[in-house]
Each structure stands twice: as C-alpha cells, then as structure tokens.
Design a protein around this motif. Structure first.
Motif, PDB file in Angstrom:
ATOM      1  N   HIS A  66      -5.470   0.191  -2.265  1.00 57.87           N
ATOM      2  CA  HIS A  66      -5.540   1.463  -2.245  1.00 57.87           C
ATOM      3  C   HIS A  66      -7.291   1.358  -1.649  1.00 57.87           C
ATOM      4  CE1 HIS A  66      -8.250   4.837  -3.661  1.00 57.87           C
ATOM      5  NE2 HIS A  66      -7.153   5.677  -3.255  1.00 57.87           N
ATOM      6  N   THR A  67      -7.232   2.280  -0.351  1.00 57.11           N
ATOM      7  CA  THR A  67      -8.631   2.141  -0.076  1.00 57.11           C
ATOM      8  C   THR A  67      -9.284   3.323   0.478  1.00 57.11           C
ATOM      9  OG1 THR A  67      -7.342   1.739   2.237  1.00 57.11           O
ATOM     10  CG2 THR A  67      -8.495  -0.047   1.365  1.00 57.11           C
ATOM     11  N   LEU A 123       2.937  -1.620   4.510  1.00 56.71           N
ATOM     12  CA  LEU A 123       2.079  -0.326   4.348  1.00 56.71           C
ATOM     13  C   LEU A 123       3.262   0.646   4.226  1.00 56.71           C
ATOM     14  CD1 LEU A 123      -0.474  -0.642   7.180  1.00 56.71           C
ATOM     15  CD2 LEU A 123      -0.730  -0.770   4.829  1.00 56.71           C
ATOM     16  N   LEU A 162      -2.388   1.899  14.384  1.00 56.76           N
ATOM     17  CA  LEU A 162      -2.527   0.888  13.189  1.00 56.76           C
ATOM     18  C   LEU A 162      -1.559  -0.469  13.802  1.00 56.76           C
ATOM     19  CD1 LEU A 162      -1.892   2.974  10.041  1.00 56.76           C
ATOM     20  CD2 LEU A 162      -4.208   1.797  10.792  1.00 56.76           C
ATOM     21  N   SER A 182       0.734  -1.215   0.054  1.00 54.93           N
ATOM     22  CA  SER A 182       0.044  -0.032  -0.140  1.00 54.93           C
ATOM     23  C   SER A 182       0.876   1.120   0.042  1.00 54.93           C
ATOM     24  CB  SER A 182      -1.025  -0.101   1.183  1.00 54.93           C
ATOM     25  OG  SER A 182      -1.394   1.301   1.430  1.00 54.93           O
ATOM     26  N   GLN A 231      -7.545  -1.668   5.231  1.00 60.13           N
ATOM     27  CA  GLN A 231      -6.667  -2.547   4.522  1.00 60.13           C
ATOM     28  C   GLN A 231      -6.133  -3.767   5.308  1.00 60.13           C
ATOM     29  OE1 GLN A 231      -3.259  -0.403   3.204  1.00 60.13           O
ATOM     30  NE2 GLN A 231      -4.507   1.320   1.728  1.00 60.13           N
ATOM     31  N   PHE A 263       0.044   8.475   5.833  1.00 56.39           N
ATOM     32  CA  PHE A 263      -0.618   8.071   6.910  1.00 56.39           C
ATOM     33  C   PHE A 263      -1.689   9.184   7.522  1.00 56.39           C
ATOM     34  CE2 PHE A 263       2.854   5.275   7.012  1.00 56.39           C
ATOM     35  CZ  PHE A 263       2.122   3.680   6.954  1.00 56.39           C
ATOM     36  N   PHE A 272       5.477  -1.874   8.608  1.00 50.98           N
ATOM     37  CA  PHE A 272       5.280  -0.262   8.211  1.00 50.98           C
ATOM     38  C   PHE A 272       6.584   0.171   7.727  1.00 50.98           C
ATOM     39  CE2 PHE A 272       1.835  -1.402  11.032  1.00 50.98           C
ATOM     40  CZ  PHE A 272       0.735  -0.744  10.622  1.00 50.98           C
ATOM     41  N   HIS A 284      -6.323   3.382   6.251  1.00 50.49           N
ATOM     42  CA  HIS A 284      -5.452   2.073   6.331  1.00 50.49           C
ATOM     43  C   HIS A 284      -6.129   1.111   7.194  1.00 50.49           C
ATOM     44  CE1 HIS A 284      -2.325   5.132   4.995  1.00 50.49           C
ATOM     45  NE2 HIS A 284      -1.858   4.000   4.456  1.00 50.49           N
ATOM     46  N   LYS A 291      -7.149   8.256   4.066  1.00 52.37           N
ATOM     47  CA  LYS A 291      -6.697   7.133   3.430  1.00 52.37           C
ATOM     48  C   LYS A 291      -7.153   5.672   3.952  1.00 52.37           C
ATOM     49  CE  LYS A 291      -3.915   9.435   0.578  1.00 52.37           C
ATOM     50  NZ  LYS A 291      -4.126   9.744  -0.880  1.00 52.37           N
TER      51      LYS A 291
END
Length: 491
Positions: free
Chosen positions: A392-393, A340, A356, A305, A318, A309, A371, A315, A313
């Motif tokens: 992509h979200t 990510l 996250l 991804s 995802q 952040f 990450f 995350h 977005k």
C-alpha cells in the motif's frame, strides 16, 4: 494647483461614498429582513410538508431517517458503510421510515438493494424509500476543471435543495461528505443532522502542500513553480477551509472513519463534544477463512497490491520500489513477482494503467509485474491467499480498507507511514508487531527485502498478530459504535 485640485477630487469622492454609507446600510438591513422572512416562510412550508408526510396509514407519526448518498449504487467502501448503517438502525428502530437520497436514476430501488446484496452480502430487514435526484451532475468533478472544491460544494447545495424539496425527514445523515448540505436540512428543514466523514473535503495537509509548494496530483506543477499562483491558491484554500468548518459545525453528531480524519475534522469543524471515531465495517471474516500457513504455492515470492488505479494510490512508487528490490539481488531465485490488483472506473484509469505498463518497461521489470483489472472477488481472494507481502503506497490514506483486507488474508502488510494505516491499522497488537510502514522508494525496497529475508516462522507470527488485530474493524464492532453515536439524534 494640480496637487490641490487632485486633493479636492479625493475629498469629494470620500464625501460621496460617506453619503452612501448610511443609505446602503439601511438597504442591506431591509434586504436581510426580507431574506429572514423568506427563509422563515420556507421553513414553515417545509415543516407543514413534513407533518403531512410523516403520518402513517394508522394515523401514528413515524420518525423519518434519511441518508444523503448520491452514489449509493457505486459498490465501494463508502457504500458498504451506508448499507451496514441502515441495517443496524433497522434492527434497533424497526418502526422508523428509512429514506436514501440518490442520484442513481438509471436503476430502480429494487436493483440498488439487489446490488448491495450481491456486492456486500447485506440484505436489509425492512423497506427503504429511494428519493431519486436528477441534478447529481452538479457534484461531479468533471464539471469543474478549476476551483473544483468550491464548484462541487456549491453544486451539493443545489442537490441538497432538490432532496429537501422532495422529502423532509426528521433525522438527516450525510454519509458521503457533502457538508454544505447540513445547514439546509438543519435550519430550513428543521432536522437533526449527523455526518459520517470518510475524508474531509479539505484538510490541513492540503493547505501545507500548497503552502510548501509541493507538487501533488491535486497541486499542479505550474502552480508550484509560480509564487503568485501559489499564494492565490493558498488564500482560496484558507477561505474555503473557513467556510467548510462553519457548515460542518452545524452537525449534531459527527462520526469519522479514522484517527487521521478525526484530527482534521477537530481542527476544521471544532465540534469535539459531538465527534467520535466509528471505524468502517470491513468484511474481515471472509478473508479470515483463508488458511494461515507459510505460502509456498508457486516458485518465487508473490507481492500483491490492492487499490483502484487512481492517481492518489501512487502505484508508480510500488513499481519503482519493486525494481530497486530486484536490483538488490538479495532475494532467492526465482525473482519475486508483483501483482497490481485494482479497478478501472473510466478511460482515465485505463490510460493510467497503460502508463504504469510503460514504466515497467522502462525499468525492465515487465516480466515480473502483472496487472489484474476488475477481477472477481474469488480471484482476488486467491491472490491474497498466495501473497507473502501486501503493498500500500497512498500518502495520507484516510483509513485503508485494502490494508485491513490484506492483514485479514494473512499477508505481511507494508503500508505508507501516514494516515489511517499509521495511526489505526498497522499498530502493535498486545505489544506485538502487525506489519511494516515505509515512505520513500528506498524505504519500501529495503523493507520488502527485510520481510523476504525473515524466517517462515517469524513471518507466520507477524501474520497471526495482524489477523488478531483486525477484529476491531468487523461489521459487529461498526454496528455497536454507529448506534452509540447516532443515539443522540434519535432521543
């Protein structure tokens, strides 16, 4: 008696206010006349100032083209548009004077240009004059915890006034979305004005979110739970949208970055006769250099991804969808890995990353999720060269440069079924599929499982189709479309 007395008082009050109506009307008229005279005087003063500044050393009048971009040293997609636009104009109109209004007062103009070359490999042909603005803090959202849209927009008027007082151009282009500056430069500065809109300040989607009382990152839960507050916010949004449409309609030329943005701008600004889509320039060639072959560099499939952040977005979607994918146990062993990759701008973003990480622990997928924060470009390119799926979200992403980059790099893209990805990017190319779209956690999990279950040959064909489709987002295509649009401003 009491009723009669009360009625008499009401009648007297009505007579009193009626007696003030015509005097008040006259006073308002006089004030309007004085205001008109003052504005006419300011315009004459600015026109005189412009004539004095426009004379070149050899006595010829040079056309001045100015861009309003208070964060021109930021290094994002919007800044890439700025430098590509300047480069295109300088190629076609080398005799013009180019000005950039910026609030980056902590660096020099030369450092800004060096940063543009370092980040985007863009070097301008001719000099650029930088007008440094000291009131940029007026457009920062941190100053307006409530009524943020209104506060930033009013702040942009003062910032635009500071810019206009320092340099009066012939052509003014707002390249960051500060539409409230347009009337200043058009009616007081006497400029021809254009806009490049990355994202409308307010959209009909934002109105629908408030109207339907849906909780989003920009619509707090305590407002959605309170019918009165929701109605007050909806009225505020409608009033703001009306004013936004009014100031936006001042543009002589409007360029938007996607079909999604186009639909909203046409609805709000209502200037379809001078509005066109100019896709932002994406550095697709850099990613097209990655060899296109089935990716088997490491055990287990890699999912990547790309995106800052930021809350929009999404995350968490995802990570939750990835956890559902692992629970399905339909993929080969070892398990897929999710990486990510994104930038952290400040402490809020760092806090978001920590949240996250905790979500990964709660879902027991921390061993399969990595990450990568603020990594260099070469490392980003390496991950994209190994990834099978690009994720992509973001809901209603206005365009999606990261989506384009993933497709150019050869990943199978899985993007949100909305905004730019849906309307412009992940669309069939010559009738062939270029990627996938999803919305809910379950949709994402099922689609990821489907992509991983495809044969290597089928995935390779999808990636080839995607690569073939992204050439329309190249620097060359942007330059041609941009110059065609701004030609009306320079006639």
């Amino acid at each position: 008696m009491a009723a009669a007395k009360g009625s008499w008082c009401v009648c007297e009050m009505l007579r009193f206010f009626y007696s003030l109506f015509f005097p008040g009307l006259i006073v308002c008229g006089i004030l309007c006349v004085y205001l008109a005279i003052a504005l006419w005087g300011i315009r004459r003063l600015l026109q005189r100032k412009k004539r004095l500044m426009s004379a070149s050393k050899n006595g010829k009048i040079q056309r001045v083209i100015a861009f309003f971009h208070p964060y021109c040293n930021a290094g994002g997609g919007g800044e890439r548009v700025l430098w590509c636009a300047l480069r295109a104009l300088q190629k076609k109109y080398p005799e013009a004077v180019y000005v950039v209004y910026t609030g980056d007062i902590n660096v020099s103009g030369q450092q800004i240009l060096e940063g543009a070359f370092r980040r985007f490999n863009i070097r301008l042909i001719h000099p650029v004059q930088f007008v440094f603005l000291r009131k940029r803090y007026l457009v920062e959202d941190s100053h307006y915890p409530r009524f943020t849209l209104l506060g930033q927009s009013l702040g942009s008027i003062f910032l635009g006034w500071e810019a206009l007082m320092q340099y009066v151009p012939d052509v003014y282009i707002d390249s960051m979305g500060y539409a409230f500056t347009l009337p200043l430069f058009k009616y007081l500065g006497g400029c021809r004005v254009g806009s490049y809109v990355h994202y409308p300040t307010i959209s009909t989607d934002m109105l629908s979110v408030v109207k339907n009382r849906n909780a989003r990152f920009n619509n707090a839960g305590f407002i959605t739970r309170n019918p009165f507050l929701s109605k007050v916010k909806l009225i505020y949004y409608y009033l703001f949208a009306s004013i936004y449409g009014l100031v936006g309609s001042c543009s002589d030329v409007v360029m938007v970055n996607s079909s999604w943005t186009l639909n909203h701008i046409l609805s709000l600004w209502k200037v379809g006769n001078c509005t066109s889509i100019v896709y932002p320039p994406c550095d697709v060639q850099t990613f097209l250099d990655i060899p296109l072959h089935e990716k088997k560099t490491k055990p287990g499939h890699l999912l990547v991804s790309i995106g800052q952040f930021r809350p929009e977005k999404n995350h968490p979607l995802q990570i939750r969808a990835f956890a559902k994918l692992l629970n399905k146990k339909v993929s080969e062993s070892p398990s897929p890995r999710l990486v990510l990759i994104g930038g952290c701008r400040n402490k809020d973003d760092e806090l978001r990353v920590n949240q996250l990480r905790r979500l990964c622990e709660d879902l027991k997928v921390q061993e399969d999720v990595e990450f990568k924060i603020n990594i260099p470009f070469d490392e980003l390119k390496k991950y994209l060269s190994e990834a099978v799926i690009g994720l992509h979200t973001m809901w209603n992403e206005h365009f999606g440069i990261g989506v384009v980059e993933c497709m150019a790099a050869g990943t199978v893209i899985l993007a949100h079924n909305s905004g730019g990805p849906k309307l412009d990017i992940v669309v069939p190319h010559e009738g062939e599929i270029t990627g996938f779209l999803a919305e809910s956690e379950e949709d994402y999990a099922e689609t990821m499982a489907h992509i991983l279950s495809l044969s290597a040959e089928k995935r390779l064909q999808i990636r080839k189709n995607a690569r073939a489709s992204v050439s329309r987002f190249s620097d060359q295509e942007f330059e041609a479309s941009f110059l065609s649009s701004v030609e009306k401003l320079l006639e």
